[in-house]
Scaffold this motif. Structure first.
Motif, PDB file in Angstrom:
ATOM      1  N   PRO A  34       0.861  -1.152   0.194  1.00 34.63           N
ATOM      2  CA  PRO A  34      -0.068  -0.115   0.044  1.00 34.63           C
ATOM      3  C   PRO A  34       1.000   1.228   0.025  1.00 34.63           C
ATOM      4  O   PRO A  34       0.269   2.236  -0.324  1.00 34.63           O
ATOM      5  CB  PRO A  34      -0.926  -0.146   1.311  1.00 34.63           C
ATOM      6  N   ASP A  35       2.063   0.994   0.330  1.00 31.26           N
ATOM      7  CA  ASP A  35       2.756   2.391   0.276  1.00 31.26           C
ATOM      8  C   ASP A  35       3.754   2.611  -0.946  1.00 31.26           C
ATOM      9  O   ASP A  35       4.818   3.527  -0.996  1.00 31.26           O
ATOM     10  CB  ASP A  35       3.770   2.517   1.608  1.00 31.26           C
ATOM     11  N   GLN A  36       3.457   1.719  -2.030  1.00 35.56           N
ATOM     12  CA  GLN A  36       4.275   1.764  -3.214  1.00 35.56           C
ATOM     13  C   GLN A  36       3.911   2.941  -3.972  1.00 35.56           C
ATOM     14  O   GLN A  36       2.577   3.005  -4.173  1.00 35.56           O
ATOM     15  CB  GLN A  36       4.274   0.543  -3.922  1.00 35.56           C
ATOM     16  N   GLY A 128      -2.190  15.487   4.939  1.00 37.23           N
ATOM     17  CA  GLY A 128      -1.157  14.354   5.415  1.00 37.23           C
ATOM     18  C   GLY A 128      -0.898  13.356   4.286  1.00 37.23           C
ATOM     19  O   GLY A 128      -0.487  12.158   4.632  1.00 37.23           O
ATOM     20  N   LEU A 129      -1.182  13.814   3.182  1.00 36.34           N
ATOM     21  CA  LEU A 129      -1.116  12.766   1.960  1.00 36.34           C
ATOM     22  C   LEU A 129       0.523  12.885   1.621  1.00 36.34           C
ATOM     23  O   LEU A 129       0.858  13.413   0.634  1.00 36.34           O
ATOM     24  CB  LEU A 129      -1.898  13.074   0.748  1.00 36.34           C
ATOM     25  N   ARG A 130       1.214  12.166   2.323  1.00 32.26           N
ATOM     26  CA  ARG A 130       2.722  12.522   2.224  1.00 32.26           C
ATOM     27  C   ARG A 130       3.386  11.975   0.934  1.00 32.26           C
ATOM     28  O   ARG A 130       4.469  12.595   0.560  1.00 32.26           O
ATOM     29  CB  ARG A 130       3.491  11.739   3.569  1.00 32.26           C
ATOM     30  N   ASN A 131       2.859  11.298   0.040  1.00 33.93           N
ATOM     31  CA  ASN A 131       3.394  10.765  -0.994  1.00 33.93           C
ATOM     32  C   ASN A 131       2.645  11.002  -2.176  1.00 33.93           C
ATOM     33  O   ASN A 131       2.707  10.468  -3.412  1.00 33.93           O
ATOM     34  CB  ASN A 131       3.741   9.060  -1.065  1.00 33.93           C
ATOM     35  N   THR A 132       1.686  12.056  -1.912  1.00 41.29           N
ATOM     36  CA  THR A 132       0.978  12.637  -3.222  1.00 41.29           C
ATOM     37  C   THR A 132       1.425  13.757  -3.546  1.00 41.29           C
ATOM     38  O   THR A 132       1.626  14.854  -3.078  1.00 41.29           O
ATOM     39  CB  THR A 132      -0.669  12.677  -2.709  1.00 41.29           C
ATOM     40  N   GLY A 189       2.052  11.555  -8.586  1.00 37.33           N
ATOM     41  CA  GLY A 189       1.855  10.202  -8.018  1.00 37.33           C
ATOM     42  C   GLY A 189       1.239  10.212  -6.652  1.00 37.33           C
ATOM     43  O   GLY A 189       0.960  11.141  -5.923  1.00 37.33           O
ATOM     44  N   THR A 190       0.961   9.023  -6.335  1.00 31.11           N
ATOM     45  CA  THR A 190       0.351   8.686  -5.123  1.00 31.11           C
ATOM     46  C   THR A 190       0.518   7.553  -4.373  1.00 31.11           C
ATOM     47  O   THR A 190       1.265   6.611  -5.217  1.00 31.11           O
ATOM     48  CB  THR A 190      -1.258   9.026  -5.123  1.00 31.11           C
ATOM     49  N   THR A 191      -0.150   7.146  -3.518  1.00 26.46           N
ATOM     50  CA  THR A 191       0.107   5.587  -3.050  1.00 26.46           C
ATOM     51  C   THR A 191      -1.249   5.227  -2.446  1.00 26.46           C
ATOM     52  O   THR A 191      -2.367   6.212  -2.218  1.00 26.46           O
ATOM     53  CB  THR A 191       0.804   5.697  -1.506  1.00 26.46           C
ATOM     54  N   ALA A 192      -1.713   4.020  -2.468  1.00 27.62           N
ATOM     55  CA  ALA A 192      -3.100   3.474  -1.985  1.00 27.62           C
ATOM     56  C   ALA A 192      -3.095   3.950  -0.719  1.00 27.62           C
ATOM     57  O   ALA A 192      -4.512   4.165  -0.154  1.00 27.62           O
ATOM     58  CB  ALA A 192      -2.930   1.993  -2.074  1.00 27.62           C
ATOM     59  N   ARG A 193      -2.172   3.968   0.289  1.00 27.05           N
ATOM     60  CA  ARG A 193      -2.409   4.419   1.621  1.00 27.05           C
ATOM     61  C   ARG A 193      -2.858   6.034   1.524  1.00 27.05           C
ATOM     62  O   ARG A 193      -3.831   6.435   2.406  1.00 27.05           O
ATOM     63  CB  ARG A 193      -1.188   4.473   2.550  1.00 27.05           C
ATOM     64  N   ASP A 194      -2.433   6.706   0.917  1.00 26.79           N
ATOM     65  CA  ASP A 194      -2.725   8.040   0.915  1.00 26.79           C
ATOM     66  C   ASP A 194      -4.189   8.519   0.295  1.00 26.79           C
ATOM     67  O   ASP A 194      -4.799   9.379   0.807  1.00 26.79           O
ATOM     68  CB  ASP A 194      -1.747   8.991  -0.200  1.00 26.79           C
ATOM     69  N   MET A 195      -4.395   7.425  -0.728  1.00 22.55           N
ATOM     70  CA  MET A 195      -5.903   7.788  -1.181  1.00 22.55           C
ATOM     71  C   MET A 195      -6.968   7.109  -0.157  1.00 22.55           C
ATOM     72  O   MET A 195      -8.001   7.644  -0.080  1.00 22.55           O
ATOM     73  CB  MET A 195      -5.895   7.122  -2.502  1.00 22.55           C
ATOM     74  N   VAL A 196      -6.538   6.123   0.763  1.00 22.64           N
ATOM     75  CA  VAL A 196      -7.413   5.808   1.704  1.00 22.64           C
ATOM     76  C   VAL A 196      -7.612   6.823   2.787  1.00 22.64           C
ATOM     77  O   VAL A 196      -8.669   6.865   3.174  1.00 22.64           O
ATOM     78  CB  VAL A 196      -6.975   4.436   2.162  1.00 22.64           C
TER      79      VAL A 196
END
Length: 302
Positions: A34-36, A128-132, A189-196
């Motif tokens: 989920p953090d990919q 807090g969407l750290r990878n978006t 870009g983003t991650t599944a964790r950010d979108m959840v």
């Protein structure tokens, strides 16, 4: 073994996948990488909608303001206003509807250009969407694909493709997965964790003004695409979602699954196809993988 089963669902469909499902209320999660970092494609439109609706609620934009989308300069796409031959006048709030229900690209870019990329990235940071990270509007993204394949832009690529030889087309297809727009970390870009996390904040009303969150939730509930996450569930279960796809390689969806008994789950699924993969099989895999994850979480909390 449960995660391995989901991985096998994607494998059989001809793709790789990342996934995260969390209950909206309570603890626990089901995740597959989920953090990919992933390419969000049109899933990013949820963030655009939230930023626009926040500005409406705060009085920074008039939702009833009408904007003319000209025919010559409109952003390419396969649905909606992209297919029209004449100029179109729409209110800003109706652009949000087209953006989320049919994934309209011209409406998205009109909103993105009013808000600015910096506003979208500030919204992601605030939540807090750290990878978006949003790199550009959609027209710039599409043009970058054409440029990376040796053409002037997207329109030139489309014209060239219509007259290219089989060998030339095969060469372009081989290079396509490596273009910037399809390389996680190089483009938006983003991650599944950010979108959840974004979904959970929207559904709890903490992502912005209450009216903004409610509006995004309601319009996501009217998305026309029903063959991805929703395909894994049956009535009376409801799914509010936003899909995304790019260049026949990326197929994604994020959404909230709601049961009549009050159980709700936020899900984010991102896939990347292998050569020769079947679109319908991948769409079905997104639904099957989400259903499996939700069932696993329900068993844990039962």
């Amino acid at each position: 073994m449960t995660v391995d089963k989901v991985r096998a669902i994607f494998e059989r469909a001809g793709c790789t996948g990342t996934l995260l499902v969390q209950p909206l209320h309570g603890e626990g999660e089901f995740g597959l990488d989920p953090d990919q970092l992933v390419v969000p494609a049109s899933v990013v439109k949820v963030l655009v909608a939230l930023a626009a609706e926040t500005w409406f609620a705060e009085g920074r934009l008039d939702p009833r303001e009408r904007v003319v989308l000209g025919a010559a300069e409109r952003t390419p796409g396969t649905v909606g206003v992209s297919l029209f031959e004449d100029e179109v006048a729409l209110s800003l709030r109706d652009m949000v509807v087209l953006m989320l229900t049919v994934s309209d690209n011209p409406c998205t870019d009109a909103l993105m250009n009013r808000l600015g990329v910096d506003t979208l990235n500030a919204t992601a940071a605030r939540l807090g969407l750290r990878n978006t990270v949003v790199r550009s509007d959609l027209r710039t993204l599409l043009d970058s694909i054409g440029q990376d394949l040796g053409r002037a832009g997207w329109a030139d690529l489309v014209d060239w493709s219509a007259r290219a030889s089989a060998a030339e087309s095969a060469g372009a297809d081989e290079k396509l997965p490596r273009v910037r727009a399809l390389t996680p970390g190089a483009g938006t870009g983003t991650t599944a964790r950010d979108m959840v996390r974004l979904l959970r904040l929207l559904w709890s009303g903490q992502a912005g003004p209450a009216a903004a969150c409610a509006r995004v939730r309601a319009v996501m509930g009217r998305q026309l695409t029903r063959h991805r996450i929703a395909s894994g569930f049956r009535t009376p279960v409801r799914v509010a979602a936003k899909s995304g796809g790019l260049a026949g390689i990326v197929r994604n969806e994020v959404g909230v699954v709601s049961y009549p008994d009050g159980r709700q789950y936020a899900a984010a699924v991102f896939t990347r196809s292998r050569p020769g993969a079947d679109d319908a099989a991948i769409n079905a895999a997104i639904g099957a993988a989400t259903a499996h994850a939700v069932a696993s979480l329900h068993r844990e909390t039962a």
